[in-house]
Design an enzyme around this catalytic site. Structure first.
Site, PDB file in Angstrom:
ATOM      1  N   ASP A 142     -17.705 -13.479   6.013  1.00  0.00           N
ATOM      2  CA  ASP A 142     -17.413 -12.291   5.395  1.00  0.00           C
ATOM      3  C   ASP A 142     -16.783 -11.997   4.100  1.00  0.00           C
ATOM      4  O   ASP A 142     -17.659 -11.108   3.448  1.00  0.00           O
ATOM      5  CB  ASP A 142     -16.654 -11.470   6.737  1.00  0.00           C
ATOM      6  CG  ASP A 142     -17.137 -10.016   6.977  1.00  0.00           C
ATOM      7  OD1 ASP A 142     -18.210  -9.511   6.823  1.00  0.00           O
ATOM      8  OD2 ASP A 142     -16.459  -9.458   7.806  1.00  0.00           O
ATOM      9  N   GLU A 195      -5.040  -2.712 -12.517  1.00  0.00           N
ATOM     10  CA  GLU A 195      -5.557  -3.628 -11.541  1.00  0.00           C
ATOM     11  C   GLU A 195      -6.848  -4.495 -11.441  1.00  0.00           C
ATOM     12  O   GLU A 195      -7.558  -3.397 -11.569  1.00  0.00           O
ATOM     13  CB  GLU A 195      -5.192  -3.051 -10.182  1.00  0.00           C
ATOM     14  CG  GLU A 195      -5.437  -4.311  -8.989  1.00  0.00           C
ATOM     15  CD  GLU A 195      -5.283  -3.430  -7.291  1.00  0.00           C
ATOM     16  OE1 GLU A 195      -6.078  -2.404  -7.421  1.00  0.00           O
ATOM     17  OE2 GLU A 195      -4.686  -4.165  -6.638  1.00  0.00           O
ATOM     18  N   GLU A 242       4.074  -1.365   6.500  1.00  0.00           N
ATOM     19  CA  GLU A 242       3.215  -2.315   7.743  1.00  0.00           C
ATOM     20  C   GLU A 242       4.362  -3.441   8.147  1.00  0.00           C
ATOM     21  O   GLU A 242       5.350  -3.869   7.375  1.00  0.00           O
ATOM     22  CB  GLU A 242       2.026  -2.927   7.117  1.00  0.00           C
ATOM     23  CG  GLU A 242       1.093  -1.650   6.700  1.00  0.00           C
ATOM     24  CD  GLU A 242      -0.316  -2.076   6.944  1.00  0.00           C
ATOM     25  OE1 GLU A 242      -0.671  -2.918   6.148  1.00  0.00           O
ATOM     26  OE2 GLU A 242      -1.132  -1.424   7.656  1.00  0.00           O
ATOM     27  N   GLU A 285      -1.509   1.723   1.897  1.00  0.00           N
ATOM     28  CA  GLU A 285      -1.157   0.202   1.402  1.00  0.00           C
ATOM     29  C   GLU A 285      -2.058   0.133   0.104  1.00  0.00           C
ATOM     30  O   GLU A 285      -3.481  -0.093   0.431  1.00  0.00           O
ATOM     31  CB  GLU A 285      -1.432  -0.607   2.370  1.00  0.00           C
ATOM     32  CG  GLU A 285      -0.269  -0.832   3.481  1.00  0.00           C
ATOM     33  CD  GLU A 285       0.888  -1.185   3.040  1.00  0.00           C
ATOM     34  OE1 GLU A 285       0.991  -1.618   1.915  1.00  0.00           O
ATOM     35  OE2 GLU A 285       1.940  -0.996   3.906  1.00  0.00           O
ATOM     36  N   PRO A 325      -7.207   5.357  -6.187  1.00  0.00           N
ATOM     37  CA  PRO A 325      -8.073   6.492  -6.145  1.00  0.00           C
ATOM     38  C   PRO A 325      -8.545   6.851  -4.769  1.00  0.00           C
ATOM     39  O   PRO A 325      -8.312   7.888  -4.467  1.00  0.00           O
ATOM     40  CB  PRO A 325      -9.172   6.199  -7.034  1.00  0.00           C
ATOM     41  CG  PRO A 325      -8.728   5.009  -7.908  1.00  0.00           C
ATOM     42  CD  PRO A 325      -7.489   4.342  -7.127  1.00  0.00           C
ATOM     43  N   THR A 326      -8.686   6.198  -4.096  1.00  0.00           N
ATOM     44  CA  THR A 326      -9.121   6.391  -2.488  1.00  0.00           C
ATOM     45  C   THR A 326      -7.843   6.785  -1.709  1.00  0.00           C
ATOM     46  O   THR A 326      -8.010   7.581  -1.041  1.00  0.00           O
ATOM     47  CB  THR A 326      -9.808   5.179  -1.766  1.00  0.00           C
ATOM     48  OG1 THR A 326     -10.857   4.502  -2.446  1.00  0.00           O
ATOM     49  CG2 THR A 326     -10.248   5.327  -0.413  1.00  0.00           C
ATOM     50  N   CYS A 383      -3.896  -7.728  -3.116  1.00  0.00           N
ATOM     51  CA  CYS A 383      -2.955  -6.521  -3.647  1.00  0.00           C
ATOM     52  C   CYS A 383      -1.731  -6.817  -4.232  1.00  0.00           C
ATOM     53  O   CYS A 383      -1.100  -6.145  -5.224  1.00  0.00           O
ATOM     54  CB  CYS A 383      -2.996  -5.513  -2.515  1.00  0.00           C
ATOM     55  SG  CYS A 383      -2.127  -6.083  -1.027  1.00  0.00           S
ATOM     56  N   SER A 418     -14.226  -2.202   5.544  1.00  0.00           N
ATOM     57  CA  SER A 418     -14.959  -1.970   4.440  1.00  0.00           C
ATOM     58  C   SER A 418     -16.517  -2.119   4.757  1.00  0.00           C
ATOM     59  O   SER A 418     -16.689  -3.205   5.511  1.00  0.00           O
ATOM     60  CB  SER A 418     -14.324  -2.845   3.189  1.00  0.00           C
ATOM     61  OG  SER A 418     -15.268  -2.892   2.168  1.00  0.00           O
ATOM     62  N   ALA A 465      -9.617  -2.500   3.402  1.00  0.00           N
ATOM     63  CA  ALA A 465     -10.162  -2.963   2.338  1.00  0.00           C
ATOM     64  C   ALA A 465     -10.953  -4.185   2.743  1.00  0.00           C
ATOM     65  O   ALA A 465     -10.898  -4.609   3.798  1.00  0.00           O
ATOM     66  CB  ALA A 465      -9.281  -3.487   1.308  1.00  0.00           C
ATOM     67  N   ASN A 468     -10.622  -7.434   1.423  1.00  0.00           N
ATOM     68  CA  ASN A 468      -9.912  -8.956   1.335  1.00  0.00           C
ATOM     69  C   ASN A 468      -9.493  -9.455   2.396  1.00  0.00           C
ATOM     70  O   ASN A 468      -9.801 -10.788   2.485  1.00  0.00           O
ATOM     71  CB  ASN A 468      -8.993  -8.762   0.026  1.00  0.00           C
ATOM     72  CG  ASN A 468      -7.990  -7.690   0.433  1.00  0.00           C
ATOM     73  OD1 ASN A 468      -8.001  -7.061   1.046  1.00  0.00           O
ATOM     74  ND2 ASN A 468      -7.001  -7.704  -0.510  1.00  0.00           N
TER      75      ASN A 468
HETATM   76  P1  NDP Z   1     -11.453   0.986  -1.683  1.00  0.00           P
HETATM   77  O1  NDP Z   1     -10.293   1.956  -2.112  1.00  0.00           O
HETATM   78  O2  NDP Z   1     -12.688   1.157  -2.646  1.00  0.00           O
HETATM   79  O3  NDP Z   1     -11.824   1.177  -0.201  1.00  0.00           O
HETATM   80  C1  NDP Z   1     -10.958   1.209   0.847  1.00  0.00           C
HETATM   81  C2  NDP Z   1     -11.315   1.524   2.144  1.00  0.00           C
HETATM   82  O4  NDP Z   1     -11.538   2.843   2.021  1.00  0.00           O
HETATM   83  C3  NDP Z   1     -12.838   1.050   2.411  1.00  0.00           C
HETATM   84  O5  NDP Z   1     -12.966   0.957   3.700  1.00  0.00           O
HETATM   85  C4  NDP Z   1     -13.750   2.261   1.777  1.00  0.00           C
HETATM   86  O6  NDP Z   1     -14.872   2.420   2.328  1.00  0.00           O
HETATM   87  C5  NDP Z   1     -12.880   3.362   2.481  1.00  0.00           C
HETATM   88  N1  NDP Z   1     -12.976   4.999   1.680  1.00  0.00           N
HETATM   89  C6  NDP Z   1     -13.403   5.005   0.390  1.00  0.00           C
HETATM   90  N2  NDP Z   1     -13.383   6.355   0.179  1.00  0.00           N
HETATM   91  C7  NDP Z   1     -12.926   6.963   1.137  1.00  0.00           C
HETATM   92  C8  NDP Z   1     -12.851   8.388   1.538  1.00  0.00           C
HETATM   93  N3  NDP Z   1     -12.883   9.248   0.662  1.00  0.00           N
HETATM   94  N4  NDP Z   1     -12.226   8.484   2.734  1.00  0.00           N
HETATM   95  C9  NDP Z   1     -11.974   7.713   3.546  1.00  0.00           C
HETATM   96  N5  NDP Z   1     -12.173   6.422   3.438  1.00  0.00           N
HETATM   97  C10 NDP Z   1     -12.513   6.058   2.252  1.00  0.00           C
HETATM   98  O7  NDP Z   1     -10.683  -0.523  -1.841  1.00  0.00           O
HETATM   99  P2  NDP Z   1     -11.277  -1.638  -1.795  1.00  0.00           P
HETATM  100  O8  NDP Z   1     -12.140  -1.941  -0.361  1.00  0.00           O
HETATM  101  O9  NDP Z   1     -12.447  -2.082  -3.081  1.00  0.00           O
HETATM  102  O10 NDP Z   1     -10.370  -2.891  -1.690  1.00  0.00           O
HETATM  103  C11 NDP Z   1      -9.657  -3.023  -2.960  1.00  0.00           C
HETATM  104  C12 NDP Z   1      -8.225  -2.422  -3.070  1.00  0.00           C
HETATM  105  O11 NDP Z   1      -7.303  -2.466  -1.987  1.00  0.00           O
HETATM  106  C13 NDP Z   1      -7.477  -3.047  -4.258  1.00  0.00           C
HETATM  107  O12 NDP Z   1      -7.008  -1.753  -4.778  1.00  0.00           O
HETATM  108  C14 NDP Z   1      -6.243  -3.539  -3.607  1.00  0.00           C
HETATM  109  O13 NDP Z   1      -5.126  -3.392  -4.366  1.00  0.00           O
HETATM  110  C15 NDP Z   1      -6.321  -2.755  -2.342  1.00  0.00           C
HETATM  111  N6  NDP Z   1      -5.453  -3.294  -1.392  1.00  0.00           N
HETATM  112  C16 NDP Z   1      -4.131  -3.147  -0.702  1.00  0.00           C
HETATM  113  C17 NDP Z   1      -3.448  -3.790   0.042  1.00  0.00           C
HETATM  114  C18 NDP Z   1      -2.022  -3.367   0.389  1.00  0.00           C
HETATM  115  O14 NDP Z   1      -1.721  -3.883   1.429  1.00  0.00           O
HETATM  116  N7  NDP Z   1      -1.462  -2.828  -0.403  1.00  0.00           N
HETATM  117  C19 NDP Z   1      -4.111  -4.983   0.587  1.00  0.00           C
HETATM  118  C20 NDP Z   1      -5.522  -5.142   0.142  1.00  0.00           C
HETATM  119  C21 NDP Z   1      -6.080  -4.358  -0.756  1.00  0.00           C
HETATM  120  P3  NDP Z   1     -16.290   1.477   1.713  1.00  0.00           P
HETATM  121  O15 NDP Z   1     -15.711   0.643   0.661  1.00  0.00           O
HETATM  122  O16 NDP Z   1     -16.800   1.015   2.857  1.00  0.00           O
HETATM  123  O17 NDP Z   1     -17.178   2.594   0.956  1.00  0.00           O
END
Ligand code: NDP
Length: 485
Positions: free
Chosen positions: A95, A382, A459, A251, A232-233, A285, A179, A152, A154
Site C-alpha cells: 500500500d 513541510e 491521540e 493531526e 490546508p486540509t 509528520c 487516503s 493520510a 503514510n
Molecule cells: P491531505 O491533507 O492531502 O489528505 C488527508 C486526508 O484528507 C486524505 O484522506 C484526503 O483525501 C482527505 N481530504 C482532502 N480534502 C478533504 C476535505 N476537503 N474534506 C475532508 N477530507 C479531505 O494529506 P496527505 O494524505 O497528503 O498526508 C500528508 C500530510 O499529513 C502531511 O502534511 C503530514 O504532516 C500529515 N500527517 C500528520 C500526522 C499527524 O499525526 N500529525 C501523521 C501523518 C501525516 P484524498 O487524499 O484521498 O483526496
C-alpha cells in the site's frame, strides 16, 4: 512475490465487503514498481448513506454494552492483528512502499497496541460524584455518537487504529475514510474488528478522494471528525465541522526542530537525526527536519551522518534486508524533487543524496543539506520526504527562539548530556510531542499531537478519551425546591 492485493470489494459496511462500481475508479499503485496492484471505487452517495445508517444503528447497540464487554472485543481484535502481523505488514508495504523491515514492527503492531490499550481502559471509563452538602452532582461520561476518521497515506493501518480504538472504547461508532493513495489496509482493520465481535456497522470503511471526506464531515448525522492530514486540509475540515459545532481532532503537518548540543553523544545524535528524517523515506509528520547543530559539533556531525547514510539499503521493500523504500507516489516524488532544486537554488550545500533513480517506481536517495539558513524554503515548509536540513547555532537562547519561529508545533527533540539543559529547553519548545536524547518514539501510553498550526486535540493515552466522549453533569436535589414566588 504472489500476494493477492485486490480487496474483496471497495468498502466494508455493516459487517460486509460492499461494492458499487458506479463510483469513480481509484487505481492502487505499488510505489516500488509503479505497477497497478488493485482497483477500488470511490463511495457513491448511496454507499455513504448505508455507512452512516448502519453506523448510527450499531452505535446504539454498542453504547448499550458495558465498557468491559466493549474492551473485550477490542482486545480480541488486537490479538488477531498480532497473529496476522506478517500478512498485514506485507499489505502495508504494498500500500505504502515502506520497507517490510519497518512495517513488520511498526504498523499492525502499533495498531494492535492501540486496540489493546483502549480495550483495557474501556471498563474504567466512569463519571464522578460531587457532594454539595445534602445535594450532589454526578457526571456521566457519554459517547459522542458517530465519528468520522480521515487518514493520510503514510500510516494507513496505524491511523485507522489510533482513531478507531479510542472512539470505540468510548462507545462511539466510526466511519473511516483512508487516503485514496493507500486504500487497502483499513479494510483489514474493519474485517478484524468485525471478526472480533464488533456489531455490524460499528466500524465502516469507505473509499474516496477529498470530496468523500467532505461529504462525511458535512453530514448532520456525524458528530465528530478526526483528521490526519496537511494543514490546508485541516483548515477546510475544521471550518466545515464548525457549521454544526462538531467535535474535531486535527493531526496535521510539522517542520519540527531537532537540537543537538556540542556535548551530545555523536552516534546517538546522528542516529536520532536519521530516524527523525529518513524513516518511512521521510514521510512522517513528526520528523525533526530542521536539525540545529551547535558550532563545535557540526563538522563531525555532518561527516558521520554522510558515512552512515552510505550504509542505507535501498531495494525491494518486501526484502527484510531493505531499510529504505520509495516515496508513496509520482506526485509526492515531484514535490520532494522540487524542494531539493529549491534548496540548491537558494544556496544550501547538498552534502549527499537527492538523486532520482532511473528505474520503475518513485525512488529518491536520502538527501542532506548543510549550511541551511532559517529563511530558506527547505527550512520553512513541510517537505514530507527524505530531505534533512542542517543549520548551525551558537547558544541556547538563540536556538530556542529560532526553533520556535515556525507556524508548526508538532514535535521537537534535544540531544545533550546536560539533563538540566534538556528539560529547560523542552519546557520552552512550542511543540506537543518532545524527545530528549531520542526521536520519534510514539508509544500508545503517551499523548501525541500538535500545538499551533499542527493541530487540535491529542491521540493515544488517556488524553484521547476526552476527545471521544462528552461529560454530562446531573444535579440531584435532596430537599425541597425554594422559589422566590
Ligand atoms: P491531505 O491533507 O492531502 O489528505 C488527508 C486526508 O484528507 C486524505 O484522506 C484526503 O483525501 C482527505 N481530504 C482532502 N480534502 C478533504 C476535505 N476537503 N474534506 C475532508 N477530507 C479531505 O494529506 P496527505 O494524505 O497528503 O498526508 C500528508 C500530510 O499529513 C502531511 O502534511 C503530514 O504532516 C500529515 N500527517 C500528520 C500526522 C499527524 O499525526 N500529525 C501523521 C501523518 C501525516 P484524498 O487524499 O484521498 O483526496
Amino acid at each position: 512475490m504472489s500476494y493477492d492485493t485486490q480487496p474483496k470489494a471497495s468498502h466494508f459496511i455493516d459487517g460486509h465487503y460492499v461494492e458499487d462500481t458506479a463510483g469513480a475508479p481509484i487505481d492502487v499503485v505499488y510505489p516500488a514498481t509503479g505497477a497497478v496492484i488493485a482497483r477500488v471505487h470511490a463511495a457513491t452517495p448511496a454507499i455513504l448513506d448505508r455507512a452512516i445508517e448502519s453506523g448510527v444503528r450499531a452505535q446504539k447497540i454498542w453504547s448499550g454494552m458495558s465498557g468491559t464487554e466493549r474492551g473485550r472485543v477490542l482486545r480480541r481484535a488486537a490479538d488477531l492483528m498480532r497473529e496476522r502481523n506478517h500478512a498485514l505488514s506485507v499489505l502495508e508495504t504494498f500500500d505504502t512502499g515502506k520497507p517490510y523491515q519497518e512495517t513488520s514492527v511498526v504498523d499492525a503492531t502499533s495498531g494492535a497496541d492501540a486496540l489493546e490499550y483502549f480495550g483495557g481502559l474501556a471498563g474504567s471509563l466512569t463519571g464522578e460524584h460531587i457532594q454539595l452538602g445534602e445535594d450532589w452532582v454526578y457526571t456521566r461520561r457519554e459517547p459522542l455518537g458517530l465519528c468520522v476518521g480521515i487518514g493520510a497515506w503514510n500510516y494507513p493501518t496505524q491511523i485507522a487504529c489510533w482513531k478507531g480504538a479510542p472512539a470505540l472504547a468510548c462507545g462511539n461508532a466510526m466511519i473511516f475514510k483512508p487516503s485514496e493513495t493507500t486504500p487497502l489496509c483499513a479494510l483489514k482493520v474493519a474485517e478484524i474488528l468485525h471478526e472480533a465481535g464488533a456489531p455490524a456497522g460499528l466500524y465502516n470503511v469507505v473509499q474516496g478522494l477529498g470530496e468523500v471526506g467532505a461529504s462525511l464531515v458535512n453530514d448532520p448525522r456525524v458528530d465528530k471528525v478526526s483528521l490526519t492530514g496537511s494543514v490546508p486540509t485541516g483548515k477546510k475540515v475544521y471550518a466545515a465541522a464548525a457549521q454544526n459545532m462538531k467535535h474535531v481532532t486535527m493531526e496535521l503537518g510539522g517542520k519540527s526542530p531537532l537540537i543537538i548540543f556540542d556535548d551530545a553523544d555523536l552516534e546517538d545524535a546522528v542516529g536520532g537525526a536519521i530516524l527523525g528524517n529518513f524513516y518511512s523515506s521521510g514521510q512522517v509528520c513528526s520528523n525533526g527536519t530542521r536539525v540545529f547543530v551547535q558550532d563545535g559539533l557540526r563538522a563531525a556531525f555532518v561527516a558521520r551522518l554522510k558515512e552512515r547514510l552510505e550504509q542505507v539499503v535501498l531495494g525491494d521493500p518486501q526484502d527484510p534486508e531493505t531499510n529504505f523504500g520509495p516515496l508513496v507516489s509520482a506526485r509526492q516524488m515531484d514535490i520532494v524533487k522540487g524542494y531539493i532544486s529549491k534548496g540548491i537554488e537558494e544556496g544550501a550545500r547538498l552534502v549527499c543524496g537527492g538523486e532520482a533513480l532511473t528505474q520503475d517506481g518513485f525512488w529518491l536517495t536520502p538527501a542532506v543539506f548543510d549550511g541551511v539558513t532559517d529563511d530558506m524554503t527547505i527550512a520553512r515548509e513541510e517537505i514530507f520526504g527524505p530531505v534533512m536540513s542542517v543549520l548551525s547555532f551558537t547558544d541556547e537562547q538563540e536556538v530556542i527562539e529560532r526553533a520556535n519561529d515556525t507556524e508548526f508545533g508538532l514535535s521537537a527533540g534535544v540531544f545533550t548530556r546536560d539533563l538540566a539543559r534538556a528539560h529547560r529547553v523542552v519546557a520552552q519548545m512550542q511543540a506537543g510531542t518532545c524527545f530528549i536524547n531520542s526521536y520519534n518514539d510514539a508509544p500508545v501510553e503517551a499523548p501525541f499531537g500538535g500545538m499551533k498550526m499542527s493541530g487540535i486535540g491529542r491521540e493515544n493515552s488517556k488524553e484521547a478519551i476526552g476527545h471521544y466522549s462528552q461529560v454530562k453533569s446531573v444535579y440531584v436535589r435532596m430537599g425541597r425546591v425554594e422559589a422566590p414566588f
